[in-house]
Design a protein around this motif. Sequence first.
Motif, short mmCIF file in Angstrom:
data_model
loop_
_atom_site.label_atom_id
_atom_site.label_comp_id
_atom_site.label_asym_id
_atom_site.label_seq_id
_atom_site.Cartn_x
_atom_site.Cartn_y
_atom_site.Cartn_z
N VAL A 1 38.14 18.41 -23.09
CA VAL A 1 38.60 18.57 -24.46
C VAL A 1 39.57 19.73 -24.56
CG1 VAL A 1 37.88 19.15 -26.81
CG2 VAL A 1 36.57 17.49 -25.48
N ALA A 2 39.22 20.86 -23.91
CA ALA A 2 40.08 22.04 -23.95
C ALA A 2 41.46 21.71 -23.42
CB ALA A 2 39.46 23.17 -23.15
N GLU A 3 41.50 20.93 -22.34
CA GLU A 3 42.79 20.62 -21.72
C GLU A 3 43.55 19.54 -22.48
OE1 GLU A 3 42.30 21.81 -17.05
OE2 GLU A 3 41.36 19.96 -17.72
N PHE A 4 42.82 18.60 -23.08
CA PHE A 4 43.49 17.49 -23.78
C PHE A 4 44.02 17.95 -25.14
CE2 PHE A 4 43.99 13.51 -25.99
CZ PHE A 4 44.46 12.68 -24.99
N PHE A 5 43.28 18.80 -25.82
CA PHE A 5 43.64 19.21 -27.17
C PHE A 5 44.40 20.53 -27.09
CE2 PHE A 5 42.64 19.86 -31.76
CZ PHE A 5 42.99 18.60 -32.18
N GLY A 6 45.66 20.47 -26.76
CA GLY A 6 46.47 21.67 -26.60
C GLY A 6 46.48 22.11 -25.15
N SER A 7 47.31 23.15 -24.84
CA SER A 7 47.32 23.62 -23.46
C SER A 7 46.39 24.82 -23.32
CB SER A 7 48.73 23.98 -23.02
OG SER A 7 49.52 24.32 -24.10
N VAL A 8 45.96 25.08 -22.11
CA VAL A 8 44.93 26.08 -21.90
C VAL A 8 44.98 26.59 -20.46
CG1 VAL A 8 43.10 24.49 -21.17
CG2 VAL A 8 42.49 26.56 -22.45
N ASN A 9 44.57 27.85 -20.26
CA ASN A 9 44.35 28.36 -18.91
C ASN A 9 42.86 28.32 -18.63
OD1 ASN A 9 47.12 29.43 -18.26
ND2 ASN A 9 46.70 30.57 -20.14
N ILE A 10 42.49 27.65 -17.56
CA ILE A 10 41.07 27.55 -17.23
C ILE A 10 40.80 28.41 -16.00
CG2 ILE A 10 39.24 26.00 -16.42
CD1 ILE A 10 39.79 25.01 -19.07
N PHE A 11 39.82 29.31 -16.10
CA PHE A 11 39.41 30.13 -14.96
C PHE A 11 38.00 29.72 -14.56
CE2 PHE A 11 42.38 32.70 -17.45
CZ PHE A 11 43.35 32.96 -16.49
N GLU A 12 37.85 29.36 -13.28
CA GLU A 12 36.58 28.83 -12.81
C GLU A 12 35.86 29.93 -12.02
OE1 GLU A 12 37.18 25.21 -10.66
OE2 GLU A 12 35.18 25.28 -9.76
N GLY A 13 34.55 30.05 -12.21
CA GLY A 13 33.84 31.05 -11.43
C GLY A 13 32.35 31.05 -11.73
N PRO A 14 31.55 31.80 -10.94
CA PRO A 14 30.10 31.84 -11.16
C PRO A 14 29.74 32.77 -12.33
CG PRO A 14 30.72 33.21 -9.29
CD PRO A 14 31.97 32.58 -9.77
N LEU A 15 28.65 32.43 -12.99
CA LEU A 15 28.14 33.25 -14.09
C LEU A 15 27.39 34.44 -13.48
CD1 LEU A 15 28.06 33.08 -17.16
CD2 LEU A 15 25.90 31.85 -16.97
N LEU A 16 27.91 35.67 -13.75
CA LEU A 16 27.31 36.85 -13.14
C LEU A 16 26.23 37.44 -14.03
CD1 LEU A 16 30.50 38.67 -11.75
CD2 LEU A 16 28.95 37.09 -10.55
N GLU A 17 26.49 37.48 -15.32
CA GLU A 17 25.58 38.13 -16.26
C GLU A 17 25.38 37.18 -17.42
OE1 GLU A 17 26.11 42.17 -18.26
OE2 GLU A 17 26.89 42.50 -16.21
N ASP A 18 24.18 36.88 -17.82
CA ASP A 18 23.94 35.93 -18.92
C ASP A 18 23.02 36.56 -19.94
OD1 ASP A 18 23.74 33.75 -20.53
OD2 ASP A 18 22.54 32.54 -19.12
N GLU A 19 23.62 37.23 -20.92
CA GLU A 19 22.85 37.87 -22.00
C GLU A 19 23.05 37.07 -23.28
OE1 GLU A 19 20.99 40.60 -21.48
OE2 GLU A 19 21.58 40.62 -19.37
N PRO A 20 22.15 37.19 -24.27
CA PRO A 20 22.33 36.47 -25.53
C PRO A 20 23.65 36.82 -26.21
CG PRO A 20 20.13 37.40 -25.41
CD PRO A 20 20.89 37.94 -24.23
#
Lengths: 322, 386
Positions: free
Chosen positions: B254-273
């Motif tokens: 959806v992000a790529e189809f609806f407008g242009s976007v830069n996508i950065f792929e990577g592992p989740l290091l910290e997951d806080e609320p």
Amino acid sequence: MLGGGGGAPKERRHPNSAGAATRRLGVGGRGLVIAVPYFWLLLFFLAPFLIVLKISFAEFQVGVPPYTPLVEWVDDQYLQIRMSFASYFYLFGDELYVAAYFNSLKIAFFSTLFALLLGYPMAYGIARADKSIRNLLLLAVVLPFWTSFLIRVYAWIGILKNNGLLNNFLMWAGVINEPLEILNTEMAVYIGIVYAYLPFMILPLYSTLEKMDMSLLEAAMDLGCRPWKAFLKVTLPLSMPGIVAGCMLVFIPAVGEFVIPDLLGGADTLMIGKVLWAEFFNNRDWPAASAVAVAMLVFLVVPIMLFQSYQARQEAKAKEQG
Amino acid sequence: MSQQARSLQDQVARTEKGEASDLLKPLIQIEGVTKTFGDFVAVNNVSLTIYQGELFSLLGGSGCGKTTLLRMLAGFETPTSGRILIDGQDMTRVPPYERPVNMMFQSYALFPHMTVEQNVAFGLKQDGMPRDQVRQRVAEMLDLVELGHLGRRKPHELSGGQRQRVALARALAKRPKVLLLDEPLGALDKKLRERTQLELVNIQENLGITFVVVTHDQEEAMTMSTRVAIMNQGRILQVDTPHAMYEYPNTRFVAEFFGSVNIFEGPLLEDEPGHVVIGCPDLSVPIYVGHGISSREGATVYAAVRPEKIALSKEPPADGTYNTSTGVVEDIVYLGGESTYLVRLDSGRLVRADLQNQTRSSEPELTWHDRVHVSWEHSNVVVVTS
């Protein structure tokens, strides 16, 4: 809405399209490819027709040729032109000819109608069939052309005669007790003509139906038409050019048809083609036969030309209104 | 977008959450609809609710099933399974000629043997409307699309834009509960298309008829719609307002189809609320995102940053611990109001940034081969997990 969405219809031509191509061919290029075949057709239609026309104004005589000359030198002094309308008077005076004309028109008319009623659903079916089998079905329609016309008409004798295939089958099936008298009746002529000319009805119908945009039918249904009504309101009027072309291709040759009424119709079936043959080959009355041929042409060509000018006028009127 | 459309969007949002006292009545309910052609699944278990007065867009690439879904609403296709209700009535197996919907076809499908007036009158006559009423309604519809003077023309005597208006007038003449539009502007040139978009919206709001539009053009969907559904491979990925679709896409697609976007792929290091941190090998520092997500540490996620939300500068940003990197300007695309900069990061990764052209100078502040710092605010990143 805001002001007009792009004023007049687009009739701008791409600079590199048809115009440029013609120019490259030279001005006469297009004219030439049309003129040569037309000249050929015209020559071999007009020349025989003029000869036949000439003979129709001559008188019968015993000799070779079996008619009097139209133009003659009398005593090497006078140029004598002798035109006789006797053949034409004879034609309209004798009920046989008038009856034969009307009977030919009647048979051609109903044959065309039957061919249309039979051919339209077939053409429709082929046009809507899956693309992969469409060509196969079309091939099946034109397949009979690969055998001789004469042989196919003879084959119908074998089918229709009293102890032929059809009667034997119906009697075997218990539908009838006595063979039906079909051969040597007008019924056999109808069967023969419809059979022989059906492809000429189907092919033009197919080509108009195949081109039709299916979304038009969907639009009609979307706007409240049941399928049958959508057919009457959209498909039928849009296939009119195909109907006209198919009917012409069947009606015109059917009027003058000789082989089918001669082989299937027996002695009692009166058609102008048979009369023509009899005058030429049995009576050897060439002037009378020629008059029959000329009259037939006039009777056929005049209504067709009237019809076409009527159509042209309708189109012009429609344009004026727009 | 008009204020009227905006308040409808709010009302739809409240209705969907079930928290409003003035709940909207669903006009179209698509319930678990699947359509297969042989082995091919064109529409796969789609459920969707569209409310009275909406201008709803079905957006997707070719073959995504959007047209099949529209044709099922019109009645030209029957769902393999599932139900379609229009105004509370089950329409799943009702033929097209008995549905309270009309369709504007992509090809317009105007009857070539009828005049403009006869085309518009066609549906009314099928309903057996008295002749003087038909004439009045036709005149009304042609005035609406400003074609009153061309009523006696045949379709082939009209321009593409005029034909489009006739198709619209014909489809609206019966005052359907829903108007279905299949790529309504697809055949028009860009200038005419932009103007017609606004006209369509005006007509829709004035008549109050619900529109369902199929389109492949995300700009068109964004300009016109109260809500958009994005489809891919027969499924609906997201249903939202254009704003939410753009700022809060739920998937990478959806992000790529609806407008242009830069996508950065990577592992989740910290997951806080309250925040997450993503390690990205393409950048020199990790990505900090100012919202929590539902995933687990170590999982691969995608951080999406829109090009206009990226800042470029020759000076390093004040806080260099997160959301920044350095690179070289490789290409500049001048677009008038803005320019697109393609920056090659030191990792080799290409990043797109859109900057406003606020002056008329032909010498931009940043130019080819300039070394720049790329950065963005942590609130401007969206994280999607698939």
